[in-house]
Design an enzyme around this catalytic site. Structure first.
Site, PDB file in Angstrom:
ATOM      1  N   ASP A   1      -1.712   7.028   6.171  1.00  0.00           N
ATOM      2  CA  ASP A   1      -2.887   6.070   5.530  1.00  0.00           C
ATOM      3  C   ASP A   1      -3.222   4.921   6.744  1.00  0.00           C
ATOM      4  O   ASP A   1      -2.415   3.982   6.912  1.00  0.00           O
ATOM      5  CB  ASP A   1      -2.176   5.293   4.354  1.00  0.00           C
ATOM      6  CG  ASP A   1      -3.198   4.248   3.605  1.00  0.00           C
ATOM      7  OD1 ASP A   1      -4.501   4.165   4.445  1.00  0.00           O
ATOM      8  OD2 ASP A   1      -2.923   3.409   2.640  1.00  0.00           O
TER       9      ASP A   1
ATOM     10  N   TRP B   1       0.802  -1.293   0.044  1.00  0.00           N
ATOM     11  CA  TRP B   1      -0.148   0.008  -0.088  1.00  0.00           C
ATOM     12  C   TRP B   1       0.740   1.374  -0.047  1.00  0.00           C
ATOM     13  O   TRP B   1       0.579   2.085  -0.730  1.00  0.00           O
ATOM     14  CB  TRP B   1      -1.025   0.007   1.230  1.00  0.00           C
ATOM     15  CG  TRP B   1      -2.153  -0.933   0.877  1.00  0.00           C
ATOM     16  CD1 TRP B   1      -2.310  -2.158   1.764  1.00  0.00           C
ATOM     17  CD2 TRP B   1      -3.139  -1.174  -0.084  1.00  0.00           C
ATOM     18  NE1 TRP B   1      -3.400  -2.698   1.229  1.00  0.00           N
ATOM     19  CE2 TRP B   1      -3.719  -2.170  -0.111  1.00  0.00           C
ATOM     20  CE3 TRP B   1      -3.097  -0.267  -1.071  1.00  0.00           C
ATOM     21  CZ2 TRP B   1      -5.038  -2.579  -0.733  1.00  0.00           C
ATOM     22  CZ3 TRP B   1      -4.229  -0.477  -2.054  1.00  0.00           C
ATOM     23  CH2 TRP B   1      -4.957  -1.662  -1.947  1.00  0.00           C
TER      24      TRP B   1
ATOM     25  N   LYS C   1     -12.959  -1.096   6.160  1.00  0.00           N
ATOM     26  CA  LYS C   1     -12.036  -2.094   6.794  1.00  0.00           C
ATOM     27  C   LYS C   1     -12.643  -1.662   8.288  1.00  0.00           C
ATOM     28  O   LYS C   1     -12.896  -2.633   8.951  1.00  0.00           O
ATOM     29  CB  LYS C   1     -10.733  -1.970   6.576  1.00  0.00           C
ATOM     30  CG  LYS C   1     -10.237  -2.527   5.453  1.00  0.00           C
ATOM     31  CD  LYS C   1      -9.128  -1.888   4.792  1.00  0.00           C
ATOM     32  CE  LYS C   1      -8.953  -2.491   3.259  1.00  0.00           C
ATOM     33  NZ  LYS C   1      -8.006  -1.764   2.304  1.00  0.00           N
TER      34      LYS C   1
HETATM   35  C1  LIG Z   1      -7.559  -1.225   1.544  1.00  0.00           C
HETATM   36  C2  LIG Z   1      -6.234  -0.231   1.525  1.00  0.00           C
HETATM   37  C3  LIG Z   1      -6.320   0.733   0.710  1.00  0.00           C
HETATM   38  C4  LIG Z   1      -7.294   1.105  -0.601  1.00  0.00           C
HETATM   39  O1  LIG Z   1      -8.500   1.285  -0.365  1.00  0.00           O
HETATM   40  P1  LIG Z   1      -9.467   1.806  -1.333  1.00  0.00           P
HETATM   41  O2  LIG Z   1     -10.367   2.643  -0.530  1.00  0.00           O
HETATM   42  O3  LIG Z   1      -9.726   0.791  -2.110  1.00  0.00           O
HETATM   43  O4  LIG Z   1      -8.844   2.740  -2.184  1.00  0.00           O
HETATM   44  C5  LIG Z   1      -5.256   1.827   0.817  1.00  0.00           C
HETATM   45  N1  LIG Z   1      -4.482   1.623   1.666  1.00  0.00           N
HETATM   46  C6  LIG Z   1      -4.613   0.482   2.693  1.00  0.00           C
HETATM   47  C7  LIG Z   1      -3.601   0.353   3.802  1.00  0.00           C
HETATM   48  C8  LIG Z   1      -5.396  -0.307   2.590  1.00  0.00           C
HETATM   49  O5  LIG Z   1      -5.743  -1.448   3.479  1.00  0.00           O
END
Ligand SMILES: *Cc1c(COP(=O)(O)O)cnc(C)c1O
Length: 360
Positions: free
Chosen positions: A171, A102, A195
């Site tokens: 993030d 990521w 999530k």
């Molecule tokens: C799932 C995830 C993403 C991507 O998220 P989207 O909402 O599908 O763009 C980005 N960073 C991390 C750490 C993730 O787990």
């Protein structure tokens, strides 16, 4: 009713209580005779939902007046672009830590916008690893430092956030509100909701107010944080149903004792699965360096790929869903986000012991 044991990486389990409230209110929200989905985003009924969602996120994250909550779309993936578009001024650089898949995607997008420095790269380490964030040489005068708090695919998690001179951008898609944080460490936090916060289609951004006005005026209106900040995320039609579910999840999180309450629950859940790995005499092998093990995404291998396939197949038959590791790394992964109940963890741990006894 028979609910699955949901270990999906995202979209992921939601609290049953939340789903039941949403079900009850689906056709008649608060006696209005219509679903919250059918209300105007500028009307009174929705306005109260929106305001409570903002307020509860503020409570849960311990936000001061220096921060603002934004509800955006485009997923965490759009933030990979929006962060540099808004915060990386002409002639400036930003620091990035490449801790895995990521972080790598965030780096790829930032490079399209401007100059960045990768101050550490553990993305190829096996077992999966993270650097010592407090020991890194961050660039003096950088526009910001970008980190990924939890690498969802690798199963690693930052244990201690660094105190950086430049604004720390994080993030937190796969571990937001799994534990308390000191908000004053951060300039900007973003997370796709699917999530730990609610359904997909909604992205939470928390931004320190002094960063809101950094974007060049030539940037597309919808891409500027200032547009959404000025209008309390109501510049255009927001994903109202997603925000409603997030609001219900935020109520549920407060009832669990907030981030501190969740941390205790999450540590207990993760400890059970890591114990099942560590006490298996090497039958199950953890995927991450122990010092950076994630409480949210737990990765492990079996002695062979054939056994991994058998493990996942038999688990699925017992309604344990989503245990296949990401296709890039293989093996097994259990995503045990905030809403994954301890009963599901107990079922998995019992199955791991049983499977080893029969196939060890
Ligand atoms: C799932 C995830 C993403 C991507 O998220 P989207 O909402 O599908 O763009 C980005 N960073 C991390 C750490 C993730 O787990």
């Amino acid at each position: 009713m028979s609910r699955a044991h949901n270990f999906n990486a995202g979209p992921a389990a939601l609290p049953l209580e939340v789903l039941e409230i949403a079900q009850k209110e689906l056709t008649d929200f608060n006696g209005t005779g219509m679903s919250i989905m059918e209300h105007s985003h500028r009307g009174k009924a929705y306005d109260a939902v929106h305001a409570e969602a903002v307020a509860n996120i503020g409570k849960l994250l311990g936000l001061t007046d220096a921060y603002q909550v934004l509800f955006l779309q485009g997923g965490a993936s759009l933030q990979f672009s929006m962060v540099p578009m808004n915060l990386l001024g002409a002639g400036q650089t930003a620091d990035y830590v490449n801790s895995g898949a990521w972080a790598g995607k965030a780096i790829k997008e930032a490079k399209k916008v401007g100059a960045i420095t990768v101050v550490a790269d553990t993305s190829k380490d096996i077992p999966t690893n993270m650097p010592d964030y407090s020991a890194l040489a961050y660039t003096k005068g950088a526009a910001y430092v970008h980190v990924t708090s939890n690498e969802t695919i690798a199963g690693t998690q930052i244990q201690q956030f660094p105190k950086t001179e430049a604004p720390l951008v994080c993030d937190m898609s796969s571990d937001i509100l799994c534990r308390p944080i000191d908000i004053q460490n951060f300039g900007l936090i973003y997370a796709g909701a699917q999530k730990n916060l609610g359904p997909s289609g909604l992205t939470l951004v928390v931004i320190r107010k002094d960063l809101i006005e950094r974007a060049p005026a030539t940037l597309g209106t919808m891409l500027q944080y200032r547009t959404h900040a000025k209008e309390n995320s109501l510049y255009n039609t927001p994903p109202t149903f997603g925000i409603y579910i997030l609001m219900l999840v935020s109520r549920w999180l407060l009832a669990q004792g907030g981030a501190a309450g969740m941390e205790k629950i999450n540590q207990a859940k993760a400890a059970k699965i890591y114990a099942a790995i560590d006490n298996s005499g090497g039958y199950y092998r953890g995927g991450a360096v122990p010092a950076f093990r994630s409480t949210m995404n737990i990765t492990w291998r079996l002695p062979s790929e054939a056994l991994e396939e058998k493990f996942i197949k038999e688990a699925t038959a017992l309604k344990m869903i989503g245990l296949k590791g990401h296709r890039d790394v293989g093996g097994c992964r259990a995503s045990v986000y905030n809403a994954c109940p301890v009963e599901s963890v107990d079922a998995l741990v019992a199955f791991m012991a049983d499977f080893k006894a029969k196939n060890g």
